[in-house]
Design a protein around this motif. Structure first.
Motif, PDB file in Angstrom:
ATOM      1  N   LEU A 165       0.873  -1.176   0.000  1.00  0.00           N
ATOM      2  CA  LEU A 165       0.000   0.000   0.000  1.00  0.00           C
ATOM      3  C   LEU A 165       0.904   1.218   0.000  1.00  0.00           C
ATOM      4  CD1 LEU A 165      -2.768   1.421   0.245  1.00  0.00           C
ATOM      5  CD2 LEU A 165      -2.588   1.144   2.719  1.00  0.00           C
ATOM      6  N   ASN A 166       0.799   2.011  -1.046  1.00  0.00           N
ATOM      7  CA  ASN A 166       1.598   3.230  -1.160  1.00  0.00           C
ATOM      8  C   ASN A 166       0.667   4.432  -1.088  1.00  0.00           C
ATOM      9  OD1 ASN A 166       4.141   1.876  -1.816  1.00  0.00           O
ATOM     10  ND2 ASN A 166       3.061   1.304  -3.687  1.00  0.00           N
ATOM     11  N   VAL A 167       1.030   5.395  -0.254  1.00  0.00           N
ATOM     12  CA  VAL A 167       0.210   6.593  -0.098  1.00  0.00           C
ATOM     13  C   VAL A 167       1.080   7.819  -0.347  1.00  0.00           C
ATOM     14  CG1 VAL A 167      -1.275   7.936   1.430  1.00  0.00           C
ATOM     15  CG2 VAL A 167      -1.228   5.442   1.638  1.00  0.00           C
ATOM     16  N   ASP A 168       0.589   8.717  -1.184  1.00  0.00           N
ATOM     17  CA  ASP A 168       1.228  10.012  -1.397  1.00  0.00           C
ATOM     18  C   ASP A 168       0.389  11.052  -0.666  1.00  0.00           C
ATOM     19  OD1 ASP A 168       3.227   9.036  -3.179  1.00  0.00           O
ATOM     20  OD2 ASP A 168       1.739   9.013  -4.797  1.00  0.00           O
ATOM     21  N   TYR A 169       1.014  11.760   0.263  1.00  0.00           N
ATOM     22  CA  TYR A 169       0.329  12.803   1.033  1.00  0.00           C
ATOM     23  C   TYR A 169       0.552  14.138   0.329  1.00  0.00           C
ATOM     24  CZ  TYR A 169       0.258   9.033   4.402  1.00  0.00           C
ATOM     25  OH  TYR A 169       0.058   7.814   5.012  1.00  0.00           O
ATOM     26  N   LEU A 170      -0.527  14.697  -0.174  1.00  0.00           N
ATOM     27  CA  LEU A 170      -0.437  15.890  -1.027  1.00  0.00           C
ATOM     28  C   LEU A 170      -1.012  17.132  -0.373  1.00  0.00           C
ATOM     29  CD1 LEU A 170      -1.644  14.064  -4.247  1.00  0.00           C
ATOM     30  CD2 LEU A 170       0.721  14.483  -3.540  1.00  0.00           C
ATOM     31  N   GLY A 171      -1.692  16.976   0.721  1.00  0.00           N
ATOM     32  CA  GLY A 171      -2.324  18.091   1.417  1.00  0.00           C
ATOM     33  C   GLY A 171      -2.792  17.582   2.763  1.00  0.00           C
ATOM     34  N   THR A 172      -3.658  18.336   3.394  1.00  0.00           N
ATOM     35  CA  THR A 172      -4.141  17.886   4.698  1.00  0.00           C
ATOM     36  C   THR A 172      -5.517  18.465   4.989  1.00  0.00           C
ATOM     37  OG1 THR A 172      -3.495  17.522   6.992  1.00  0.00           O
ATOM     38  CG2 THR A 172      -3.080  19.725   6.080  1.00  0.00           C
ATOM     39  N   ALA A 173      -6.036  18.049   6.108  1.00  0.00           N
ATOM     40  CA  ALA A 173      -7.320  18.546   6.608  1.00  0.00           C
ATOM     41  C   ALA A 173      -7.148  18.746   8.107  1.00  0.00           C
ATOM     42  CB  ALA A 173      -8.426  17.528   6.317  1.00  0.00           C
ATOM     43  N   ARG A 174      -8.122  19.396   8.725  1.00  0.00           N
ATOM     44  CA  ARG A 174      -8.092  19.624  10.168  1.00  0.00           C
ATOM     45  C   ARG A 174      -9.338  19.006  10.791  1.00  0.00           C
ATOM     46  NH1 ARG A 174      -4.075  23.068  11.757  1.00  0.00           N
ATOM     47  NH2 ARG A 174      -5.073  23.628  13.700  1.00  0.00           N
ATOM     48  N   ALA A 175      -9.311  18.863  12.087  1.00  0.00           N
ATOM     49  CA  ALA A 175     -10.476  18.346  12.806  1.00  0.00           C
ATOM     50  C   ALA A 175     -11.697  19.185  12.447  1.00  0.00           C
ATOM     51  CB  ALA A 175     -10.230  18.376  14.306  1.00  0.00           C
ATOM     52  N   GLY A 176     -12.799  18.507  12.159  1.00  0.00           N
ATOM     53  CA  GLY A 176     -14.035  19.190  11.779  1.00  0.00           C
ATOM     54  C   GLY A 176     -14.240  19.279  10.270  1.00  0.00           C
ATOM     55  N   ASP A 177     -13.159  19.075   9.487  1.00  0.00           N
ATOM     56  CA  ASP A 177     -13.296  19.093   8.030  1.00  0.00           C
ATOM     57  C   ASP A 177     -13.971  17.803   7.565  1.00  0.00           C
ATOM     58  OD1 ASP A 177     -11.987  21.526   7.826  1.00  0.00           O
ATOM     59  OD2 ASP A 177     -10.052  20.638   7.274  1.00  0.00           O
ATOM     60  N   THR A 178     -14.677  17.890   6.462  1.00  0.00           N
ATOM     61  CA  THR A 178     -15.281  16.721   5.845  1.00  0.00           C
ATOM     62  C   THR A 178     -14.454  16.343   4.625  1.00  0.00           C
ATOM     63  OG1 THR A 178     -17.483  17.321   6.634  1.00  0.00           O
ATOM     64  CG2 THR A 178     -17.373  15.797   4.766  1.00  0.00           C
ATOM     65  N   VAL A 179     -14.101  15.066   4.529  1.00  0.00           N
ATOM     66  CA  VAL A 179     -13.321  14.579   3.397  1.00  0.00           C
ATOM     67  C   VAL A 179     -14.089  13.478   2.681  1.00  0.00           C
ATOM     68  CG1 VAL A 179     -11.093  15.197   4.421  1.00  0.00           C
ATOM     69  CG2 VAL A 179     -12.024  12.896   4.811  1.00  0.00           C
ATOM     70  N   ARG A 180     -13.778  13.285   1.422  1.00  0.00           N
ATOM     71  CA  ARG A 180     -14.351  12.198   0.628  1.00  0.00           C
ATOM     72  C   ARG A 180     -13.244  11.198   0.314  1.00  0.00           C
ATOM     73  NH1 ARG A 180     -19.521  12.844  -2.786  1.00  0.00           N
ATOM     74  NH2 ARG A 180     -20.681  14.194  -1.377  1.00  0.00           N
ATOM     75  N   VAL A 181     -13.519   9.932   0.568  1.00  0.00           N
ATOM     76  CA  VAL A 181     -12.566   8.855   0.319  1.00  0.00           C
ATOM     77  C   VAL A 181     -13.162   7.971  -0.777  1.00  0.00           C
ATOM     78  CG1 VAL A 181     -11.247   6.970   1.335  1.00  0.00           C
ATOM     79  CG2 VAL A 181     -11.928   8.918   2.770  1.00  0.00           C
ATOM     80  N   VAL A 225      -7.269  17.120  -3.919  1.00  0.00           N
ATOM     81  CA  VAL A 225      -6.814  15.793  -3.513  1.00  0.00           C
ATOM     82  C   VAL A 225      -5.756  15.986  -2.433  1.00  0.00           C
ATOM     83  CG1 VAL A 225      -5.638  13.681  -4.235  1.00  0.00           C
ATOM     84  CG2 VAL A 225      -7.267  14.780  -5.781  1.00  0.00           C
ATOM     85  N   ILE A 226      -5.999  15.407  -1.244  1.00  0.00           N
ATOM     86  CA  ILE A 226      -5.026  15.535  -0.162  1.00  0.00           C
ATOM     87  C   ILE A 226      -4.205  14.261   0.034  1.00  0.00           C
ATOM     88  CG2 ILE A 226      -6.330  17.356   0.993  1.00  0.00           C
ATOM     89  CD1 ILE A 226      -7.137  15.234   3.110  1.00  0.00           C
ATOM     90  N   ALA A 227      -4.645  13.153  -0.558  1.00  0.00           N
ATOM     91  CA  ALA A 227      -3.868  11.914  -0.528  1.00  0.00           C
ATOM     92  C   ALA A 227      -4.327  11.040  -1.688  1.00  0.00           C
ATOM     93  CB  ALA A 227      -4.055  11.167   0.786  1.00  0.00           C
ATOM     94  N   LYS A 228      -3.368  10.355  -2.290  1.00  0.00           N
ATOM     95  CA  LYS A 228      -3.707   9.366  -3.317  1.00  0.00           C
ATOM     96  C   LYS A 228      -2.884   8.127  -3.046  1.00  0.00           C
ATOM     97  CE  LYS A 228      -0.928  10.087  -7.153  1.00  0.00           C
ATOM     98  NZ  LYS A 228      -0.803   9.874  -8.455  1.00  0.00           N
ATOM     99  N   SER A 229      -3.412   6.981  -3.462  1.00  0.00           N
ATOM    100  CA  SER A 229      -2.742   5.734  -3.115  1.00  0.00           C
ATOM    101  C   SER A 229      -3.016   4.671  -4.164  1.00  0.00           C
ATOM    102  CB  SER A 229      -3.231   5.245  -1.753  1.00  0.00           C
ATOM    103  OG  SER A 229      -4.594   4.895  -1.864  1.00  0.00           O
ATOM    104  N   GLN A 230      -2.225   3.618  -4.030  1.00  0.00           N
ATOM    105  CA  GLN A 230      -2.440   2.423  -4.840  1.00  0.00           C
ATOM    106  C   GLN A 230      -2.005   1.220  -4.029  1.00  0.00           C
ATOM    107  OE1 GLN A 230      -0.225   2.907  -8.425  1.00  0.00           O
ATOM    108  NE2 GLN A 230       1.740   2.922  -7.410  1.00  0.00           N
ATOM    109  N   SER A 231      -2.643   0.094  -4.308  1.00  0.00           N
ATOM    110  CA  SER A 231      -2.347  -1.126  -3.576  1.00  0.00           C
ATOM    111  C   SER A 231      -2.530  -2.324  -4.495  1.00  0.00           C
ATOM    112  CB  SER A 231      -3.304  -1.264  -2.381  1.00  0.00           C
ATOM    113  OG  SER A 231      -3.063  -2.448  -1.664  1.00  0.00           O
ATOM    114  N   ASN A 232      -1.695  -3.324  -4.293  1.00  0.00           N
ATOM    115  CA  ASN A 232      -1.895  -4.610  -4.940  1.00  0.00           C
ATOM    116  C   ASN A 232      -2.473  -5.543  -3.893  1.00  0.00           C
ATOM    117  OD1 ASN A 232      -0.864  -4.172  -7.649  1.00  0.00           O
ATOM    118  ND2 ASN A 232       1.054  -3.775  -6.604  1.00  0.00           N
TER     119      ASN A 232
END
Length: 167
Positions: free
Chosen positions: A100-116, A140-147
Protein backbone atom coordinates in the motif's frame (compact mmCIF):
# COMPACT_ATOMS: atom_id res chain seq x y z
CA UNK A 1 3.06 -24.28 -10.25
CA UNK A 2 -0.25 -23.71 -11.95
CA UNK A 3 -2.17 -20.53 -11.33
CA UNK A 4 -5.92 -20.86 -11.24
CA UNK A 5 -8.21 -17.94 -11.86
CA UNK A 6 -10.36 -17.13 -8.86
CA UNK A 7 -13.94 -16.80 -10.03
CA UNK A 8 -16.31 -14.23 -8.64
CA UNK A 9 -19.97 -14.69 -7.90
CA UNK A 10 -22.33 -12.08 -9.32
CA UNK A 11 -24.85 -13.18 -6.68
CA UNK A 12 -22.43 -12.48 -3.81
CA UNK A 13 -21.37 -9.19 -5.40
CA UNK A 14 -25.00 -8.06 -5.72
CA UNK A 15 -25.76 -9.03 -2.10
CA UNK A 16 -22.70 -7.30 -0.67
CA UNK A 17 -23.49 -4.15 -2.66
CA UNK A 18 -27.15 -4.29 -1.54
CA UNK A 19 -26.00 -4.60 2.09
CA UNK A 20 -23.66 -1.62 1.68
CA UNK A 21 -26.41 0.43 0.04
CA UNK A 22 -28.43 0.04 3.25
CA UNK A 23 -25.83 2.36 4.79
CA UNK A 24 -25.91 5.11 2.17
CA UNK A 25 -26.48 8.32 4.10
CA UNK A 26 -26.32 6.54 7.47
CA UNK A 27 -23.75 6.93 10.24
CA UNK A 28 -21.15 4.16 9.91
CA UNK A 29 -20.33 4.38 13.62
CA UNK A 30 -23.52 2.29 13.88
CA UNK A 31 -22.13 -0.36 11.51
CA UNK A 32 -22.95 -3.71 13.14
CA UNK A 33 -19.61 -5.41 12.37
CA UNK A 34 -16.74 -4.52 14.75
CA UNK A 35 -14.05 -3.07 12.48
CA UNK A 36 -12.12 0.10 11.68
CA UNK A 37 -15.16 1.42 9.81
CA UNK A 38 -17.02 1.94 13.11
CA UNK A 39 -14.22 4.13 14.50
CA UNK A 40 -13.76 6.15 11.29
CA UNK A 41 -17.49 6.75 10.97
CA UNK A 42 -18.74 8.67 7.98
CA UNK A 43 -21.31 7.58 5.47
CA UNK A 44 -21.35 5.72 2.17
CA UNK A 45 -22.03 8.06 -0.76
CA UNK A 46 -21.75 5.62 -3.66
CA UNK A 47 -21.17 1.89 -4.06
CA UNK A 48 -21.14 -0.25 -7.20
CA UNK A 49 -19.09 -3.28 -8.18
CA UNK A 50 -15.49 -2.08 -7.98
CA UNK A 51 -16.18 1.47 -6.73
CA UNK A 52 -16.92 2.93 -3.32
CA UNK A 53 -17.00 6.51 -2.05
CA UNK A 54 -17.37 7.54 1.58
CA UNK A 55 -17.68 10.89 3.29
CA UNK A 56 -16.01 11.25 6.68
CA UNK A 57 -16.09 14.18 9.09
CA UNK A 58 -12.71 14.31 10.76
CA UNK A 59 -12.36 14.74 14.51
CA UNK A 60 -9.56 15.60 16.92
CA UNK A 61 -8.72 11.94 17.64
CA UNK A 62 -7.77 11.60 13.95
CA UNK A 63 -5.17 14.37 14.00
CA UNK A 64 -1.53 14.77 14.92
CA UNK A 65 -0.51 17.04 17.84
CA UNK A 66 -0.53 20.07 15.51
CA UNK A 67 -4.22 19.44 14.71
CA UNK A 68 -3.77 18.21 11.13
CA UNK A 69 -5.27 14.96 9.85
CA UNK A 70 -2.68 12.33 10.74
CA UNK A 71 -1.01 10.48 7.85
CA UNK A 72 -1.76 7.16 9.54
CA UNK A 73 -5.44 8.10 9.72
CA UNK A 74 -5.43 9.03 6.03
CA UNK A 75 -3.82 5.67 5.24
CA UNK A 76 -6.43 3.88 7.39
CA UNK A 77 -9.28 5.70 5.62
CA UNK A 78 -7.97 4.69 2.20
CA UNK A 79 -7.17 1.11 3.27
CA UNK A 80 -10.64 0.66 4.78
CA UNK A 81 -12.31 1.97 1.60
CA UNK A 82 -10.13 -0.30 -0.53
CA UNK A 83 -11.12 -3.32 1.57
CA UNK A 84 -14.81 -2.60 1.16
CA UNK A 85 -14.25 -1.97 -2.55
CA UNK A 86 -12.66 -5.42 -2.92
CA UNK A 87 -15.64 -6.94 -1.10
CA UNK A 88 -18.00 -5.56 -3.76
CA UNK A 89 -16.36 -7.82 -6.34
CA UNK A 90 -18.07 -10.95 -5.05
CA UNK A 91 -15.12 -13.31 -4.70
CA UNK A 92 -15.54 -16.18 -2.26
CA UNK A 93 -11.97 -15.68 -1.03
CA UNK A 94 -10.24 -13.35 1.41
CA UNK A 95 -8.11 -10.50 0.14
CA UNK A 96 -4.57 -9.86 1.34
CA UNK A 97 -2.80 -6.57 0.69
CA UNK A 98 0.71 -7.10 -0.64
CA UNK A 99 1.58 -3.41 -0.54
CA UNK A 100 0.00 0.00 0.00
CA UNK A 101 1.60 3.23 -1.16
CA UNK A 102 0.21 6.59 -0.10
CA UNK A 103 1.23 10.01 -1.40
CA UNK A 104 0.33 12.80 1.03
CA UNK A 105 -0.44 15.89 -1.03
CA UNK A 106 -2.32 18.09 1.42
CA UNK A 107 -4.14 17.89 4.70
CA UNK A 108 -7.32 18.55 6.61
CA UNK A 109 -8.09 19.62 10.17
CA UNK A 110 -10.48 18.35 12.81
CA UNK A 111 -14.03 19.19 11.78
CA UNK A 112 -13.30 19.09 8.03
CA UNK A 113 -15.28 16.72 5.85
CA UNK A 114 -13.32 14.58 3.40
CA UNK A 115 -14.35 12.20 0.63
CA UNK A 116 -12.57 8.85 0.32
CA UNK A 117 -12.90 7.02 -2.98
CA UNK A 118 -11.48 3.64 -3.98
CA UNK A 119 -11.83 1.80 -7.25
CA UNK A 120 -10.48 -1.33 -8.89
CA UNK A 121 -8.00 -0.24 -11.56
CA UNK A 122 -7.15 -3.76 -12.74
CA UNK A 123 -8.75 -7.08 -11.91
CA UNK A 124 -6.29 -9.86 -12.71
CA UNK A 125 -6.63 -13.59 -12.19
CA UNK A 126 -4.99 -13.57 -8.73
CA UNK A 127 -4.12 -9.92 -8.10
CA UNK A 128 -6.17 -6.74 -7.93
CA UNK A 129 -4.70 -3.27 -8.39
CA UNK A 130 -6.75 -0.82 -6.32
CA UNK A 131 -6.48 2.98 -6.45
CA UNK A 132 -7.75 5.40 -3.82
CA UNK A 133 -7.81 9.06 -2.97
CA UNK A 134 -8.96 11.47 -0.32
CA UNK A 135 -10.40 14.85 -1.29
CA UNK A 136 -11.17 17.90 0.78
CA UNK A 137 -13.50 19.83 -1.45
CA UNK A 138 -11.95 19.78 -4.92
CA UNK A 139 -8.41 19.23 -3.62
CA UNK A 140 -6.81 15.79 -3.51
CA UNK A 141 -5.03 15.54 -0.16
CA UNK A 142 -3.87 11.91 -0.53
CA UNK A 143 -3.71 9.37 -3.32
CA UNK A 144 -2.74 5.73 -3.11
CA UNK A 145 -2.44 2.42 -4.84
CA UNK A 146 -2.35 -1.13 -3.58
CA UNK A 147 -1.90 -4.61 -4.94
CA UNK A 148 -4.27 -7.06 -3.32
CA UNK A 149 -3.89 -10.83 -3.58
CA UNK A 150 -7.03 -12.92 -4.05
CA UNK A 151 -6.21 -15.70 -1.58
CA UNK A 152 -7.38 -19.30 -1.51
CA UNK A 153 -8.88 -18.78 1.96
CA UNK A 154 -12.68 -18.69 1.95
CA UNK A 155 -14.64 -15.77 3.34
CA UNK A 156 -18.21 -16.17 4.53
CA UNK A 157 -20.01 -13.20 2.98
CA UNK A 158 -23.27 -15.16 3.03
CA UNK A 159 -23.41 -15.12 6.84
CA UNK A 160 -22.26 -11.49 7.01
CA UNK A 161 -24.85 -10.36 4.49
CA UNK A 162 -27.49 -12.60 6.08
CA UNK A 163 -27.04 -10.79 9.39
CA UNK A 164 -28.49 -7.66 7.76
CA UNK A 165 -31.85 -9.25 7.04
CA UNK A 166 -33.37 -10.25 3.74
CA UNK A 167 -31.63 -9.00 0.65
Amino acid sequence: MTKTKKEYSAEISDKVIAMMKLFIGKDLTEFPVPCLTKWLGGTIIEVTRGVIELEIKTNRSMTNPAGYLHGGTQCAMIDDAMGWDCATLGYEHQFLSTNLNVDYLGTARAGDTVRVRAYIYREGSTLLHVVGEIRKGDTVIAKSQSNVYISGKPVDYKNLVGSFGRM
